[in-house]
Scaffold this motif. Structure first.
Motif: not given
Length: 120
Positions: A68-91
């Motif tokens: 997880i990261s954030r860029d306060n200058a862009k008013n944006t947060a990020y969630l980088q998801m790697n090695s995804l698994k089927p159980e990560d399926t969600a909203i």
């Protein structure tokens, strides 16, 4: 604060996706930013947060795979998801809180959610 989540989609197991959460309104840098997810038939669960000072915390189920990261200058947060698994399926939902918390009830503002589907 108005939050707009984006970046969801379909990925294969082992793949990656990056979610974004764009904020507008009140001063973004003053808020802790969190990500939650809700799978069909399950309760909403905490995924990760990044504090105003950049400290991070992850649920055990995603530790070592998500960042997880954030860029306060862009008013944006990020969630980088790697090695995804089927159980990560969600909203996936982004949220903002004036407190350091993993509890959904303590978050003041919520985005609309973005669907992540991981195929096996």
């Amino acid at each position: 604060v108005q939050l707009q989540a984006s970046g969801g989609g379909l990925a294969q197991a082992g793949g990656s996706l990056r979610l974004s959460c764009a904020a507008s309104g009140r001063i973004f840098s003053r808020y802790l930013m969190g990500w939650f997810r809700q799978a069909p038939g399950k309760e909403r669960e905490f995924v990760a947060f990044i504090s105003r000072t950049g400290s991070t915390y992850f649920a055990d189920s995603v530790k070592g795979r998500f960042a997880i990261s954030r860029d306060n200058a862009k008013n944006t947060a990020y969630l980088q998801m790697n090695s995804l698994k089927p159980e990560d399926t969600a909203i996936y939902y982004c949220a903002a809180s004036s407190r350091d918390t993993r509890m959904a009830r303590d978050y003041d503002y919520w985005g609309q959610g973005t669907q992540v589907t991981v195929s096996s």
